[in-house]
Design an enzyme around this catalytic site. Structure first.
Site, PDB file in Angstrom:
ATOM      1  N   THR A 184       2.276 -15.406   6.631  1.00  0.00           N
ATOM      2  CA  THR A 184       1.461 -14.265   7.052  1.00  0.00           C
ATOM      3  C   THR A 184       0.019 -14.546   6.682  1.00  0.00           C
ATOM      4  O   THR A 184      -0.259 -15.155   5.652  1.00  0.00           O
ATOM      5  CB  THR A 184       1.870 -12.956   6.346  1.00  0.00           C
ATOM      6  OG1 THR A 184       1.697 -13.146   4.951  1.00  0.00           O
ATOM      7  CG2 THR A 184       3.284 -12.584   6.646  1.00  0.00           C
ATOM      8  N   GLU A 330       6.851 -10.064   8.713  1.00  0.00           N
ATOM      9  CA  GLU A 330       7.963  -9.693   7.835  1.00  0.00           C
ATOM     10  C   GLU A 330       9.079  -8.968   8.564  1.00  0.00           C
ATOM     11  O   GLU A 330      10.144  -8.739   7.995  1.00  0.00           O
ATOM     12  CB  GLU A 330       7.438  -8.803   6.694  1.00  0.00           C
ATOM     13  CG  GLU A 330       6.581  -9.526   5.669  1.00  0.00           C
ATOM     14  CD  GLU A 330       5.100  -9.567   6.041  1.00  0.00           C
ATOM     15  OE1 GLU A 330       4.787  -9.465   7.248  1.00  0.00           O
ATOM     16  OE2 GLU A 330       4.261  -9.694   5.130  1.00  0.00           O
ATOM     17  N   LYS A 439     -11.764   6.062   3.409  1.00  0.00           N
ATOM     18  CA  LYS A 439     -11.530   7.266   2.629  1.00  0.00           C
ATOM     19  C   LYS A 439     -12.857   7.918   2.338  1.00  0.00           C
ATOM     20  O   LYS A 439     -13.659   7.396   1.581  1.00  0.00           O
ATOM     21  CB  LYS A 439     -10.813   6.904   1.336  1.00  0.00           C
ATOM     22  CG  LYS A 439      -9.563   7.685   1.170  1.00  0.00           C
ATOM     23  CD  LYS A 439      -8.842   7.336  -0.075  1.00  0.00           C
ATOM     24  CE  LYS A 439      -7.676   8.298  -0.206  1.00  0.00           C
ATOM     25  NZ  LYS A 439      -6.954   8.098  -1.434  1.00  0.00           N
ATOM     26  N   TRP A 444      -8.733  10.792   4.570  1.00  0.00           N
ATOM     27  CA  TRP A 444      -8.600   9.601   5.391  1.00  0.00           C
ATOM     28  C   TRP A 444      -9.170   9.787   6.790  1.00  0.00           C
ATOM     29  O   TRP A 444      -8.943  10.802   7.429  1.00  0.00           O
ATOM     30  CB  TRP A 444      -7.125   9.206   5.527  1.00  0.00           C
ATOM     31  CG  TRP A 444      -6.582   8.593   4.283  1.00  0.00           C
ATOM     32  CD1 TRP A 444      -7.267   8.363   3.125  1.00  0.00           C
ATOM     33  CD2 TRP A 444      -5.244   8.144   4.056  1.00  0.00           C
ATOM     34  NE1 TRP A 444      -6.436   7.788   2.201  1.00  0.00           N
ATOM     35  CE2 TRP A 444      -5.198   7.643   2.742  1.00  0.00           C
ATOM     36  CE3 TRP A 444      -4.100   8.099   4.843  1.00  0.00           C
ATOM     37  CZ2 TRP A 444      -4.043   7.114   2.182  1.00  0.00           C
ATOM     38  CZ3 TRP A 444      -2.938   7.570   4.288  1.00  0.00           C
ATOM     39  CH2 TRP A 444      -2.913   7.077   2.977  1.00  0.00           C
TER      40      TRP A 444
END
Ligand code: AMP
Length: 541
Positions: A184, A330, A439, A444
């Site tokens: 990854t 994954e 943030k 958010w």
């Protein structure tokens, strides 16, 4: 009491054996790096994969050994998908677009003894060779005529393949054996290896063929615009053998013109790729004055990063059903797919796009949940937003070599690092990567929603939103925009488009025009690189 059904292992070689028996003449079209187009079929791939498997065994490759590739989308790379896994070895596909130091690290960590590569990567391989102590054979994926002169240290793919008779019977072994290794793009620290198994790969292929999965079938001619080194090309090389689909491998050319020409010439019904590939395709069509309705595709799968609404709209207006799937290295990678439910089929285009801009619903086998910062599960009500966790038979249980330690929680859930909402029907809407989240004063802001809104402006070619330092709010959104050629919108015009779409306090503090946006090695917006450049913009502006 156990059932009395046969416990036959799910092996990758069985996919190829099936394709050879039932779909022998289904075509494989490949554009090798040194040209011209090669036309073969599943029978040809199966025969040559057996020959290559014998050649690898002759080089000393044993079950469990890693065999690495640095290669584009060609028939030879496809053959290796089967030749390597078929004899119980592990195919380690390395992304050649990474920095040389990362490639060096990944190759060394994978520990392959054989490296096969396309001719254009010879300088890269030469620079790596003495840094790879485990490497015993370097094979150029070409024919004798194109072999670099005076290089006795290199092996020619076609020469060693031709020396074998193909009389190999694929061995049988435990379906949990490793089959593939993919690193990854590490966000922190070094890249980590995801080690797939035969079982996970075959189960994932079944779901790719399912009607509410990717709906791949014998009727498809698939243009593989996602590289074979990007998470197993999203499972398509395996699923295509399972259903006998025609496969078109565009080599190294993923530009708009090459993809358009190849798709038309081969009558491709389906294609898959990251948004940047499709944005490039439409840019080419616009600049060349080509009507998008001439695209031959019935379906286009967009994944790897969020599919902008404007991009989905362009495909649909051209009569192409574009949809997205979500997943990661994954998760093999496909975990969710956006499929319209019966009650959504009758919606107008805008209503459909409301559904298709989401990342979709879990395929059978994949379980999902979202959790808050305290780790507690949040309701799947379409408004609560938290980190997405996933569980299933094609989800990783840990990284290769134990790197990163224990990655599952006590109940076996893998934390994806993505932030999402899940609605009552199960549709996932990704709002950010946890590390990219903005943030502002503790609240958010979704960069994906802002980018999507900006791309609704006709003069915006690309947009990225990052969180940058702000004295009062800690962080505020900054929007970087690439304008389309020959356009000159003002920041206020783009802001006006955003105002219609998002909460007022989400609006970026600044909109800055740039010539281009940095991309990662898999073609996604590289926000880490952008933050490095722009992090103090608001403080110093
Ligand atoms: P990779 O392991 O390189 O395939 O990257 C996986 C990551 O890509 C995911 O964790 C997501 O952040 C992102 N991603 C993949 N598909 C999508 C999608 N359809 N929409 C938004 N982000 C996506």
């Amino acid at each position: 009491m156990f059932g009395l059904m046969q416990d036959r292992p799910l092996l990758i070689s069985s996919l190829l054996t099936h394709a050879e028996r039932y779909h022998p003449a289904s075509e494989i079209v490949s554009v090798p790096c040194e040209g011209p187009v090669v036309r073969t079929d599943w029978a040809g791939i199966a025969r040559r994969a057996r020959q290559m498997a014998q050649a690898l065994q002759r080089m000393g490759v044993k079950p469990g050994d890693r065999v690495a590739t640095l290669a584009w989308n060609t028939h030879r790379h496809l053959e290796l998908y089967y030749a390597v896994a078929g004899i119980g070895a592990v195919l380690h596909t390395v992304n050649p677009r990474l920095y040389p130091e990362q490639i060096d690290y990944i190759l060394n960590h994978g520990g392959a003894e054989v490296l096969l590569f396309d001719l254009p990567f010879l300088p890269l391989v030469d620079a790596q060779m003495d840094k790879l102590p485990t490497l015993r054979h370097a094979v150029v994926m070409t024919d004798a005529a194109h072999m670099p002169a005076g290089r006795d240290d290199l092996v020619c793919y076609e020469t060693v393949l031709a020396a074998e008779d193909g009389a190999l019977v694929w061995p049988s072994f435990d379906e949990r054996q490793a089959s593939g290794l993919c690193y990854t793009s590490g966000t922190t620290g070094n890249p980590k290896g995801v080690l797939y198994s035969h079982r996970s790969t075959v189960l994932h292929a079944f779901l790719c063929c399912a009607a509410d999965g990717l709906h791949l079938s014998r009727a498809d001619a698939t243009l593989l615009a996602v590289p074979l080194f990007h998470v197993n090309a999203w499972g398509i090389p395996y699923a295509s053998a399972m259903c006998g689909a025609k496969l078109v491998l565009p080599g190294l050319k993923l530009d708009g013109q090459s993809l358009y020409d190849l798709a038309r010439a081969e009558g491709c019904t389906l294609s898959l790729g990251v948004p940047t590939v499709w944005i490039g395709l439409f840019k080419y069509l616009d600049e060349a004055g080509i009507d998008p309705a001439t695209l031959p595709f019935e379906r286009v799968l967009i994944g790897g990063s969020a599919a902008p609404r404007a991009l989905l709209r362009r495909f649909h207006e051209a009569g192409v059903h574009a949809f997205q799937a979500w997943g990661m290295s994954e998760t093999s990678p496909v975990a969710t797919v956006a499929t319209l439910l019966p009650h959504q089929q009758a919606l107008g285009l805008d209503g459909k796009l409301d559904v298709l801009t989401r990342q979709g619903r879990a395929m059978f086998g994949v379980e999902l949940k979202i959790v808050g910062e305290d780790g507690q599960e949040l309701p799947q009500d379409g408004s609560a937003s938290g980190e997405l966790k996933v569980r299933g038979p094609w989800v990783t249980s840990g990284y290769y070599g134990g790197v990163g330690g224990q990655v599952l929680d006590a109940d076996g859930w893998f934390a994806t690092g993505d932030v999402a909402r899940i609605d009552t029907e199960g549709f996932v809407t990704l709002t950010d990567r946890a590390k990219d989240v903005i943030k502002s004063g503790g609240e958010w802001i979704s960069s994906i929603d802002l980018e999507n809104a900006a791309l609704g402006h006709p003069a915006v070619e690309a947009a990225a939103v990052i969180g940058v330092y702000h004295e009062k709010w800690q962080e505020r959104p900054l929007m970087l925009v690439v304008r389309k050629r020959d356009t000159a919108p003002e920041p206020a015009e783009i802001r006006a488009v955003l105002e219609d779409k998002v909460a007022h306090w989400w609006l970026p503090d600044a909109i800055v025009f740039v010539d281009s946006l940095p991309l990662t090695a898999t073609g996604k917006l590289d926000k880490k690189a952008m933050r490095a450049v722009w992090k103090d913009y608001l403080a110093t502006a």
